[in-house]
Design a protein around this motif. Structure first.
Motif, short mmCIF file in Angstrom:
data_model
loop_
_atom_site.label_atom_id
_atom_site.label_comp_id
_atom_site.label_asym_id
_atom_site.label_seq_id
_atom_site.Cartn_x
_atom_site.Cartn_y
_atom_site.Cartn_z
N PRO A 130 0.80 -1.24 0.00
CA PRO A 130 0.00 0.00 0.00
C PRO A 130 0.83 1.29 0.00
O PRO A 130 0.44 2.27 -0.64
CB PRO A 130 -0.84 -0.13 1.28
CG PRO A 130 -0.98 -1.61 1.47
CD PRO A 130 0.34 -2.18 1.03
N ILE A 131 1.97 1.30 0.68
CA ILE A 131 2.80 2.52 0.67
C ILE A 131 3.38 2.74 -0.72
O ILE A 131 3.40 3.87 -1.22
CB ILE A 131 3.90 2.45 1.75
CG1 ILE A 131 3.27 2.49 3.14
CG2 ILE A 131 4.89 3.61 1.59
CD1 ILE A 131 4.24 2.32 4.28
N ASP A 132 3.85 1.66 -1.37
CA ASP A 132 4.34 1.79 -2.74
C ASP A 132 3.25 2.34 -3.66
O ASP A 132 3.51 3.20 -4.50
CB ASP A 132 4.82 0.44 -3.28
CG ASP A 132 6.12 -0.04 -2.66
OD1 ASP A 132 6.87 0.80 -2.12
OD2 ASP A 132 6.37 -1.25 -2.71
N ARG A 133 2.04 1.86 -3.49
CA ARG A 133 0.92 2.35 -4.33
C ARG A 133 0.68 3.84 -4.09
O ARG A 133 0.41 4.58 -5.04
CB ARG A 133 -0.36 1.55 -4.04
CG ARG A 133 -0.33 0.18 -4.65
CD ARG A 133 -1.71 -0.50 -4.58
NE ARG A 133 -1.63 -1.82 -5.13
CZ ARG A 133 -1.63 -2.11 -6.42
NH1 ARG A 133 -1.72 -1.15 -7.31
NH2 ARG A 133 -1.55 -3.36 -6.84
N ARG A 134 0.77 4.27 -2.84
CA ARG A 134 0.60 5.70 -2.55
C ARG A 134 1.73 6.51 -3.17
O ARG A 134 1.51 7.60 -3.71
CB ARG A 134 0.50 5.95 -1.05
CG ARG A 134 -0.82 5.44 -0.46
CD ARG A 134 -1.14 6.02 0.91
NE ARG A 134 -0.15 5.77 1.94
CZ ARG A 134 -0.14 4.72 2.76
NH1 ARG A 134 -1.08 3.81 2.67
NH2 ARG A 134 0.81 4.58 3.66
N ILE A 135 2.95 5.98 -3.09
CA ILE A 135 4.09 6.66 -3.72
C ILE A 135 3.84 6.79 -5.22
O ILE A 135 4.02 7.87 -5.80
CB ILE A 135 5.41 5.88 -3.45
CG1 ILE A 135 5.82 6.05 -1.99
CG2 ILE A 135 6.53 6.35 -4.39
CD1 ILE A 135 6.98 5.15 -1.56
N ALA A 176 1.01 6.74 -6.87
CA ALA A 176 -0.09 7.66 -7.14
C ALA A 176 0.36 9.11 -7.00
O ALA A 176 0.03 9.96 -7.84
CB ALA A 176 -1.26 7.37 -6.19
N GLU A 177 1.13 9.41 -5.97
CA GLU A 177 1.61 10.78 -5.76
C GLU A 177 2.55 11.21 -6.88
O GLU A 177 2.48 12.34 -7.37
CB GLU A 177 2.31 10.91 -4.40
CG GLU A 177 1.38 10.82 -3.21
CD GLU A 177 0.39 11.98 -3.11
OE1 GLU A 177 0.66 13.08 -3.65
OE2 GLU A 177 -0.67 11.78 -2.49
N ARG A 216 3.57 12.94 2.39
CA ARG A 216 2.27 12.63 1.78
C ARG A 216 1.88 11.16 1.91
O ARG A 216 0.70 10.85 1.98
CB ARG A 216 2.25 13.04 0.31
CG ARG A 216 2.24 14.53 0.11
CD ARG A 216 2.08 14.86 -1.34
NE ARG A 216 2.15 16.30 -1.54
CZ ARG A 216 1.76 16.89 -2.65
NH1 ARG A 216 1.28 16.18 -3.67
NH2 ARG A 216 1.87 18.19 -2.77
N VAL A 217 2.88 10.27 1.89
CA VAL A 217 2.56 8.84 1.95
C VAL A 217 2.70 8.26 3.35
O VAL A 217 2.46 7.07 3.56
CB VAL A 217 3.41 8.02 0.95
CG1 VAL A 217 3.18 8.52 -0.47
CG2 VAL A 217 4.87 8.00 1.32
N SER A 235 5.55 8.13 5.39
CA SER A 235 6.76 7.33 5.52
C SER A 235 7.91 8.25 5.93
O SER A 235 7.82 9.48 5.79
CB SER A 235 7.07 6.67 4.17
OG SER A 235 8.28 5.97 4.20
N CYS A 249 11.28 6.23 2.19
CA CYS A 249 10.63 6.62 0.94
C CYS A 249 11.64 6.62 -0.20
O CYS A 249 11.36 6.10 -1.29
CB CYS A 249 10.00 8.00 1.10
SG CYS A 249 9.03 8.53 -0.32
#
Length: 151
Positions: free
Chosen positions: A4-9, A11-12, A27-28, A30, A35
Motif C-alpha cells: 500500500p505505501i508503494d501504491r501511494r508513492i 499515485a503521488e 504525503r505517503v 513514511s 521513501c
C-alpha cells in the motif's frame, strides 16, 4: 510485490513527479530515507520510469490530434519490424498499438494543423512500403486526457 505505501508513492508521483523526497514521504506517511529506498527499488524494478513534464500540445504547435488506423500490405515479420522501427523514428506518432480486428495498427498522431497532417500522411506514412491503406479520424476536442494509471 507492491504494498500500500508503494501504491501511494506511485499515485503521488503520477500526480506530481516534481515532489521532493521529503514532500513525498510526508504525503505517503513514511520516513524520508524509507521513501527514498522505496522509490529507488521501484525504479530498479522498472515500475517507475523517467520523470517527465507534460506539455500543452496546442501551445507547442501540435494542436491537431488524429487517430489513424493502418492496414499492412503484409504481416511478414520483416514488414512488421520495418513498420514498427519507422513508427519509433517518427516524433509525430505519439502512440502505436498493434490491433486485432479489421485494422493492423492504431496510431495517435499530432500535427500543427490539418495541412500538416495531410503532408505527413501523403508524403511519409502512405509512402512507407509496408502500409497498404490508412483511415484518419480527427479529434474535434479533448474530453479527457490522463497519464495516470488507476492504482
Amino acid at each position: 510485490m507492491i504494498d500500500p505505501i508503494d501504491r501511494r508513492i506511485l499515485a503521488e508521483l503520477q500526480a506530481d513527479a516534481s515532489l521532493s523526497n521529503a514532500e513525498l514521504a510526508e504525503r505517503v506517511g513514511s520516513s524520508a530515507p524509507s521513501c527514498w529506498r522505496r522509490v529507488k527499488a521501484l525504479e530498479t524494478a522498472g515500475i517507475l520510469g523517467p520523470a517527465v513534464r507534460l506539455l500543452d500540445a496546442a501551445k507547442v504547435d501540435c494542436g491537431v490530434s488524429v487517430i489513424c488506423n493502418i492496414r499492412m500490405r503484409s504481416h511478414a515479420s520483416d514488414s512488421t519490424c520495418a513498420f514498427e522501427a519507422f513508427v519509433h523514428s517518427r516524433p509525430e506518432i505519439m502512440d502505436c498499438y498493434s490491433m486485432s480486428g479489421d485494422w493492423d495498427y492504431l496510431l495517435r498522431i499530432v500535427a500543427p494543423d490539418v495541412a500538416g497532417y495531410e503532408r505527413f500522411l501523403m508524403r511519409v506514412l502512405l509512402g512507407h512500403p509496408s502500409v497498404a491503406t490508412a483511415s484518419s479520424h480527427f479529434a474535434l476536442s479533448q474530453t479527457k486526457y490522463s497519464t495516470r494509471l488507476p492504482l
